[in-house]
Design an enzyme around this catalytic site. Structure first.
Site, PDB file in Angstrom:
ATOM      1  N   GLY A 131      -0.457   4.460   0.328  1.00  0.00           N
ATOM      2  CA  GLY A 131      -1.341   5.639   0.720  1.00  0.00           C
ATOM      3  C   GLY A 131      -2.057   6.283  -0.552  1.00  0.00           C
ATOM      4  O   GLY A 131      -2.792   5.550  -1.318  1.00  0.00           O
ATOM      5  N   ALA A 132      -1.857   7.705  -0.653  1.00  0.00           N
ATOM      6  CA  ALA A 132      -2.850   8.318  -1.770  1.00  0.00           C
ATOM      7  C   ALA A 132      -2.121   7.832  -2.975  1.00  0.00           C
ATOM      8  O   ALA A 132      -2.979   7.983  -4.299  1.00  0.00           O
ATOM      9  CB  ALA A 132      -2.552   9.870  -1.629  1.00  0.00           C
ATOM     10  N   GLY A 170      -5.209   0.783   5.446  1.00  0.00           N
ATOM     11  CA  GLY A 170      -4.481  -0.231   5.044  1.00  0.00           C
ATOM     12  C   GLY A 170      -5.139  -1.633   5.274  1.00  0.00           C
ATOM     13  O   GLY A 170      -5.010  -2.604   4.810  1.00  0.00           O
ATOM     14  N   ASP A 171      -5.904  -1.610   6.667  1.00  0.00           N
ATOM     15  CA  ASP A 171      -6.384  -2.803   7.068  1.00  0.00           C
ATOM     16  C   ASP A 171      -7.616  -3.135   6.214  1.00  0.00           C
ATOM     17  O   ASP A 171      -8.062  -4.365   5.782  1.00  0.00           O
ATOM     18  CB  ASP A 171      -6.743  -2.796   8.517  1.00  0.00           C
ATOM     19  CG  ASP A 171      -5.693  -2.443   9.448  1.00  0.00           C
ATOM     20  OD1 ASP A 171      -4.583  -3.022   9.196  1.00  0.00           O
ATOM     21  OD2 ASP A 171      -5.740  -1.558  10.377  1.00  0.00           O
ATOM     22  N   GLY A 177      -1.846   4.750  -4.000  1.00  0.00           N
ATOM     23  CA  GLY A 177      -2.455   3.466  -4.630  1.00  0.00           C
ATOM     24  C   GLY A 177      -1.947   2.077  -3.881  1.00  0.00           C
ATOM     25  O   GLY A 177      -1.629   2.253  -2.816  1.00  0.00           O
ATOM     26  N   SER A 216       0.702  -1.156  -0.058  1.00  0.00           N
ATOM     27  CA  SER A 216       0.048  -0.016  -0.029  1.00  0.00           C
ATOM     28  C   SER A 216       0.925   1.368  -0.088  1.00  0.00           C
ATOM     29  O   SER A 216       1.868   1.379   0.751  1.00  0.00           O
ATOM     30  CB  SER A 216      -0.899  -0.092   1.308  1.00  0.00           C
ATOM     31  OG  SER A 216      -0.277  -0.140   2.402  1.00  0.00           O
TER      32      SER A 216
END
Length: 332
Positions: free
Chosen positions: A222-223, A251-252, A225, A220
């Site tokens: 973040g913003a 993220g979970d 993708g 992951s």
């Protein structure tokens, strides 16, 4: 059924503030209390979509009892393991622009007897599971090899094993050849020993984790993708969010979406990205339900611009074709 293990669960209080000013008295504009911990969040997201799940959690003190009560109120099957330590409390301060300041307690220590009871609970309950997801940090007193040793015992029983952790615990867990690991950008950088500044850096670090033992890597960003690396090659996608409220637990939710896709036969990367983006749009660490998920907003790119800088930048056109292993050989 998907079983989650959260070694260091928590009570998560989210406080929304108009502005965080150090040393000042700040009035909250909103607050909520959620059961927390990475594996707990995965179970909450799956339960919100009516997918069968069970959350194994160490339960210590009155906070542990409250944690289990909150999970049961969410309709989650809980396997609570009494331990001598305490269940921690975490606080997240969220500003209107989505900036989050987190204060996390370390959690109570767990001794050898506690660990033995936890492992037994996972193996006994996990016998009926399709996946076992071990998520989050290890509390004091737990060796870095704990997830590795548990993973070996699970894979010997033919149970798919997922790890979402960091540092030495992640490095050690790779020896168990987990079915999936889900690092974030910081964890990728830590594993690579260098910064993750471009999409190419992220891809190479994810490929390296797979070469070190993970069968699949969902990274992951973040913003920016997520990158998915598996036996079919490399795919990259993103799901833009115009107005985010809280990234806590996103993220979970992404990991839960991936697992849901594997259960339902949907595209796992699209499910992962859409569930993660949905969590960002919600307050606190609330997990998204079916009505919150927008799969149409997900962009899966036909090709990967390895020079693209992370942390911003112009959107690329969507696509759906994965990079091939031959392409990966050229970029390593």
């Amino acid at each position: 059924m998907i079983l989650t293990l959260t070694m260091n669960p928590s009570l998560d209080r989210t406080i929304e503030v108009p502005e965080l000013v150090r040393g000042a008295m700040v009035r909250a504009s909103g607050t909520r209390l959620d059961p927390g911990g990475k594996g707990v969040n995965v179970a909450r997201a799956l339960a919100a979509h009516n997918l069968p799940t069970c959350a194994v959690v160490p339960r210590g003190g009155p906070e542990g009892r409250q944690l289990c009560e909150l999970l049961e109120e969410d309709g989650i099957d809980v396997c609570a393991v009494p331990v001598t330590g305490y269940t921690r409390s975490n606080v997240s301060l969220v500003e209107p622009d989505g900036e989050v300041t987190k204060i996390n307690e370390p959690g109570g220590s767990l001794g050898p007897d506690d660990l033995e009871r936890i492992v037994k609970a996972v193996l006994d309950t996990g016998a009926a599971a399709d996946w076992v997801v071990a998520s989050g940090s290890l509390p004091p007193g737990v060796p870095d090899t704990f997830y590795r040793d548990l993973g070996v015992r699970l894979t010997e029983r033919g149970i798919r094993f997922v790890v979402d952790t960091s540092g030495p615990a992640l490095t050690s867990a790779l020896d168990a050849r987990p079915t999936l690991v889900k690092p974030n950008r910081d964890e990728l950088a830590e594993s690579a020993g260098s910064g993750i500044d471009t999409l190419g850096d992220a891809v190479r670090a994810a490929v390296a984790l797979r070469e070190r033992g993970a069968k699949t890597v969902l990274a992951s960003l973040g913003a920016d993708g997520a990158v998915l690396v598996d036996e079919q090659g490399v795919r990259y996608g993103e799901s833009p969010v115009d107005r985010g409220r809280s990234a806590v637990g996103a993220g979970d939710a992404m990991l839960a979406g991936y697992l849901a896709g594997g259960v339902t036969g949907a595209d796992v990367l699209i499910e992962a990205l859409s569930w993660g983006a949905a969590a960002v749009r919600l307050p606190g660490s609330r997990m998204p339900g079916p009505g919150d998920v927008d799969r149409d907003s997900v962009l899966v790119h036909a090709s990967i611009d390895l020079t693209r800088a992370l942390g911003g930048g112009q959107q690329q056109l969507p696509g759906s074709d994965p990079q091939t292993p031959e392409t990966m050989e050229r970029i390593q």
